[in-house]
Motif scaffolding. Structure first.
Motif, short mmCIF file in Angstrom:
data_model
loop_
_atom_site.label_atom_id
_atom_site.label_comp_id
_atom_site.label_asym_id
_atom_site.label_seq_id
_atom_site.Cartn_x
_atom_site.Cartn_y
_atom_site.Cartn_z
N ASN A 1 -12.99 12.16 -32.19
CA ASN A 1 -11.68 11.44 -31.86
C ASN A 1 -10.79 11.37 -32.79
O ASN A 1 -11.25 11.42 -34.11
N VAL B 1 -17.89 8.37 -26.07
CA VAL B 1 -16.67 8.50 -26.26
C VAL B 1 -16.29 9.54 -27.17
O VAL B 1 -16.40 9.60 -28.32
N VAL C 1 -11.25 0.79 -27.45
CA VAL C 1 -12.21 0.82 -26.76
C VAL C 1 -13.43 -0.09 -27.42
O VAL C 1 -13.43 -0.02 -28.51
N LEU D 1 -11.78 2.10 -32.05
CA LEU D 1 -13.00 2.10 -31.31
C LEU D 1 -14.18 1.27 -31.98
O LEU D 1 -14.34 1.18 -33.10
N ASN E 1 -10.80 11.52 -27.76
CA ASN E 1 -9.76 10.63 -27.42
C ASN E 1 -8.63 10.62 -28.36
O ASN E 1 -8.95 10.94 -29.60
N VAL F 1 -16.15 8.67 -21.55
CA VAL F 1 -14.63 8.56 -21.93
C VAL F 1 -14.11 9.50 -22.72
O VAL F 1 -14.41 9.74 -23.94
#
Length: 594
Positions: free
Chosen positions: A398, A368, A357, A381, A371, A344
């Motif tokens: 992120n 992940v 998420v 998250l 983002n 992701v």
């Protein structure tokens, strides 16, 4: 934290100094241009200077400019750290309030042809911002509404009405350069927080061999429902690519996806309106791609019995979600079942009423990264090891801004987990910037085990007062909520800027005195802490080295395990520490932020 249908996981992070309650929740946030607020009675003291950039965080396609740093005839509000106020949920805890006819004018830091604005309007109202470029009316108007704001979650003890901000965007129809001016003129009362300026590339073309949804009857004007057309295109493209041309599409029900890629022309051009896009227990083949389009929902409240998510359940192994714009859903991705090796990355997840998420158990090697998440109504998250442990998964690089009812990043159990190089800003209530926790919420739960690596993260104005505890939560929290910490927890190279309360917190949030142990802290810079650097509230032990602090509000250390008589917390100081050698000596009271 978000709760799925049938679960009862949400609640207040429950403990005060006199009694231990039973349940809990979490909080945190990020931004891009970081601003140091001035201390007020409602604002914990801050360090004098804040960096305008950070090494941690996502590589983003836009640059944010705070409204309070722009030119305005409006009224600056904040700074404020009081739960339930508009200013307290703003990035930097400051914003600009405009009356009808007033404006805020931004100087562009780089080339841009598009803008996304984070704003608030009074409850029940709508409005618009007229867009001017270098003094000329562009004819563009940014629509404003309170429809997706003012959320109440009565099942979460200690929460107040929250989720005040929303995002609205517009293509400007012209290319502007660094140094150009963009002015936003209000039609009615609006609070402008921050503007994201972006140079959006032209819409992409369909790849050869792709199956277009319009060839199967999808309506790009958004007048007719296109669910059947999308489903037909997915079935026809098995093993290949479904093309979503520029347009607005209505999809009313969840789509079946397995061994197929859904590809758009870009997330400013290909827009799907759906509050329930994918919902499936499994995708046996996997290899699903969701790339380069927007999914915008109509979720206006948090209903934990409803799967109103962009992705609910499983995409199957070896899948990828990238280049997506996800907005106005309950949760961005609520992942259960087989999502092994899922990637992701490079997505924007905005204005969700719950998590951004959540890896909800059984997530193996999920990555992940890169983002941007803003304005989550729960953890931005999270990994929650319910039913099976999450293993070998990582949240890295992120950028998280303004979650308003939980942590920026929360790890609830799991094995060999990484939290690396993230930028988290402006937590508001009931949580920390990062939480490493054994809070289970429901059974069967799999506590932390193996090695938990927390490295290279930057936390700006994170940590908040927990109204159920009656005292603050630290910027980075290690929490033996329901069971002792038996994992090895390595925390390295953390940057704390303007923490409103403490930097590190070691606690048993259930108030039962579970042990926090096997924790090593090696390398941290604390540039402003409103109360203390280390807040130890439960038995256990940690070794702390090379932590350098300036601008500490009261003392270096608060060490008062609770409940009384539960044991001691042994803080072993290694080499390289400075600026936090004093100790708070009154365990009957809490230090107040300065």
């Amino acid at each position: 934290m978000h709760v799925t249908s049938g679960d009862n996981r949400s609640g207040a992070h429950g403990r005060n100094r006199a009694t231990a309650a039973a349940t809990a929740v979490a909080i945190a946030a990020t931004g891009l241009i970081l601003v140091a607020p001035t201390a007020t009675a409602a604002t914990p003291a801050k360090a004098a200077a804040v960096p305008t950039a950070a090494a941690a965080g996502a590589d983003l396609p836009f640059t944010s400019v705070e409204a309070e740093n722009a030119t305005t005839d409006g009224t600056a509000i904040g700074p404020d750290y009081t739960q339930g106020t508009v200013a307290s949920e703003a990035s930097g805890r400051r914003a600009v309030q405009l009356a009808a006819g007033q404006s805020v004018e931004f100087t562009l830091p780089g080339a841009a042809n598009a803008v996304n604005v984070s704003y608030n309007v009074p409850d029940g109202q709508t409005g618009s911002l007229a867009v001017y470029a270098n003094g000329q009316d562009t004819g563009k108007k940014i629509a404003l509404t309170s429809k997706y704001s003012y959320i109440d979650t009565g099942n979460i003890v200690g929460s107040k009405t929250h989720h005040f901000f929303d995002d609205s965007r517009a293509l400007l129809g012209r290319d502007l350069a660094a140094g150009d001016k963009v002015k936003l003129v209000a039609s009615s009362t609006v609070t402008v927080d921050v503007a994201d300026f972006e140079q959006v590339a032209p819409a992409a073309d369909a790849p050869a061999g792709a199956v277009s949804v319009t060839d199967h009857g999808a309506d790009p004007t958004g007048q007719a429902d296109s669910t059947q057309a999308f489903t037909a295109a997915i079935n026809a493209a098995k093993g290949g690519t479904v093309w979503i041309p520029p347009g607005d599409y209505q999809v009313s029900g969840p789509l079946p996806v397995d061994d197929v890629t859904l590809l758009g022309a870009g997330n400013w051009y290909s827009v799907v309106h759906s509050s329930h896009f994918i919902d499936q227990g499994s995708a046996p083949t996997g290899r699903v791609g969701l790339k380069n389009f927007a999914v915008i929902g109509e979720v206006t409240e948090r209903d934990d019995a409803s799967p109103d998510n962009f992705v609910n359940g499983s995409l199957g192994p070896d899948s990828t979600v990238s280049g997506m714009w996800v907005q106005h859903e309950k949760v961005g991705l609520w992942l259960t079942g087989d999502n092994d090796n899922l990637v992701v990355r490079d997505n924007r997840i905005l204005d969700t009423t719950a998590d951004g998420v959540n890896l909800n158990g059984n997530a193996h090697n999920v990555q992940v990264s890169d983002n941007f998440l803003r304005n989550q109504g729960d953890d931005s998250l999270a990994m929650w090891s319910l039913n099976a442990p999450d293993t070998g998964s990582t949240f890295s690089g992120n950028t998280i801004s303004q979650p308003n009812l939980a942590n920026g990043i929360a790890i609830y159990g799991g094995t060999d987990i990484g939290v690396k190089d993230n930028l988290i800003q402006d937590t508001n209530a009931l949580g920390s910037g990062i939480a490493i926790s054994n809070q289970k919420f429901a059974d069967p739960f799999f506590p932390l085990s193996g090695t938990i690596t927390v490295s290279g993260n930057t936390l700006v104005r994170t940590g908040a007062v927990n109204p159920n505890w009656g005292h603050p939560m630290g910027a980075l929290r290690v929490d033996a909520y329901d069971s002792d910490i038996d994992a090895t927890v390595n925390i390295t190279d953390t940057t704390f800027t303007d923490s409103p309360y403490s930097a590190f917190e070691f606690v048993s949030g259930g108030g039962t005195g579970k042990q926090v142990r096997n924790v090593t802290v090696d390398g941290a810079t604390v540039d402003g802490a409103g109360t203390v650097v280390v807040q130890a509230e439960t038995p256990g032990a940690a070794t702390v080295s090379d932590v350098k602090a300036t601008g500490v509000g009261d003392s270096g250390i608060y060490n008062c395990p609770f409940p009384q008589g539960s044991g001691t917390f042994t803080l072993t100081q290694g080499t390289g520490n400075s600026g936090w050698d004093t100790v708070w000596n009154d365990c009957s009271a809490w230090p107040q932020p300065k």
